[in-house]
Design an enzyme around this catalytic site. Sequence first.
Site, PDB file in Angstrom:
ATOM      1  N   HIS A 164       0.818  -1.216   0.000  1.00  0.00           N
ATOM      2  CA  HIS A 164       0.000   0.000   0.000  1.00  0.00           C
ATOM      3  C   HIS A 164       0.855   1.270   0.000  1.00  0.00           C
ATOM      4  O   HIS A 164       0.397   2.330  -0.412  1.00  0.00           O
ATOM      5  CB  HIS A 164      -0.908  -0.021   1.235  1.00  0.00           C
ATOM      6  CG  HIS A 164      -2.196   0.735   1.080  1.00  0.00           C
ATOM      7  ND1 HIS A 164      -2.275   1.962   0.456  1.00  0.00           N
ATOM      8  CD2 HIS A 164      -3.460   0.440   1.485  1.00  0.00           C
ATOM      9  CE1 HIS A 164      -3.541   2.391   0.480  1.00  0.00           C
ATOM     10  NE2 HIS A 164      -4.275   1.478   1.098  1.00  0.00           N
ATOM     11  N   ASP A 380      -8.844  -4.790 -18.296  1.00  0.00           N
ATOM     12  CA  ASP A 380      -9.002  -5.683 -19.456  1.00  0.00           C
ATOM     13  C   ASP A 380      -7.631  -5.957 -20.079  1.00  0.00           C
ATOM     14  O   ASP A 380      -6.976  -5.041 -20.567  1.00  0.00           O
ATOM     15  CB  ASP A 380      -9.945  -5.025 -20.474  1.00  0.00           C
ATOM     16  CG  ASP A 380     -10.228  -5.897 -21.690  1.00  0.00           C
ATOM     17  OD1 ASP A 380      -9.642  -6.999 -21.790  1.00  0.00           O
ATOM     18  OD2 ASP A 380     -11.026  -5.467 -22.545  1.00  0.00           O
TER      19      ASP A 380
END
Length: 432
Positions: A164, A380
């Site tokens: 993170h 994608d």
Amino acid sequence: MENSNGNVFEISVKQGEPTLVPPAEETQKGLYYLSNLDQNIAVIVRTIYCFKLDERGNEGAGGVIKEALAKVLLHYYPLAGRLTISSEGKLTVDCTGEGAIFVEAEANCTLEEIGDITKPDPVTLSKLVYDSPGAKNILEMPPLAAQVTMFKCGGFVLGLCMNHCMFDGLGAMEFVNSWGETARGLQLTVPPFLDRGILKARDPPKIEFPHHEFAEIEDISNTVDLYKEEMMFRSFCFDHEKLEQLKMKAMEDGVLEKCTTFEALSAFVWRARSQALRLQPDQQTKLLFAVDGRSRFNQRLPKGYFGNGIVLTNSVCSAGELLENPLSYAVGLVQNAVKMVTDSYIRSAIDYFEVRRARPSLGATLLITTWSRLSFHTTDFGWGEPMLSGPVALPEKEVILFLSHGKERKNINVLLGLPASAMKIFQELMQI
């Protein structure tokens, strides 16, 4: 064996040899600065993206994703480095160009057999993410590790293990979507802005606000004993209608003029969790949540800012005040915590860390993390958008996660873990 999704089935995943994927060409070397907002949340986040079978099948998916990783690391080269400690005693990245870890794997089942991934299932889902074996701390783990697991149905899962401190949710989403664009041979829609020096502490530092996010709260309700019970993980779906109902409930006494979905839902689960944990009326309880500071700085952070632009805000009150007052009271506390986040508040939080080197305390605390506005579902790599994406597990027992859900992403899934007896109470309180 029954997994925590209720399936009498144990998924077996055979991992190949991990390899290093360096950037496709030589990149800048040396130390890369991490801001004080990055220092505060150096925790590992594990996520998965499930792609179902299309006419191409999953053949070649690993190769395409691996090749695209090498290319996208040219733009995001710090992810190919290693974390280290600077001379100031802070986390920094040594841009060695070693590369991200990449692993291909095979599962002994179909994607459907994994079960419901809309709730955290550390036992099953962690097999789909590569964790550096033998690493004793985050300095021994690369900032990014990726695993592509092929399933018998022709679908595949991309599992990511990321630190993170490298980016917040928005930054991570932009990185993963850029990686997907690279795999499809496209230019990056949002190239990363790499200079984190714009969030350096002031000289001299100026702490202008009380920062209760760091306050230690004594657990007088003895929840430590409660947490010795078996942990149960659940997800609760709030559809659009239920969310509207909740907002109306928050405003029915006329105290509030308006309220957002986030404010109403946060207040509702804060109260329910406090009740489920059977907190004493005089037990102080803290709510923490991240606010995106990008638009709250006097000078907005540049588009594509690669780093953490979020700051933790907070509200503290007694469990008695929280539960004996109507829902509007708790919503008001959440609203005040949101309003508190201004340019000067964020600068003060950055300076507070500079002086105190403190970490937010999670004792008697609920930390809400919201992913409901992040478009991870648009990633994608050439096989279409993922049918499902989400976290593998919750980072801490104090964390509740909000995830958008459903075709129009208007529903919110609330994910959390609680001791078994507390979860029983919490489930009853979710019936609104």
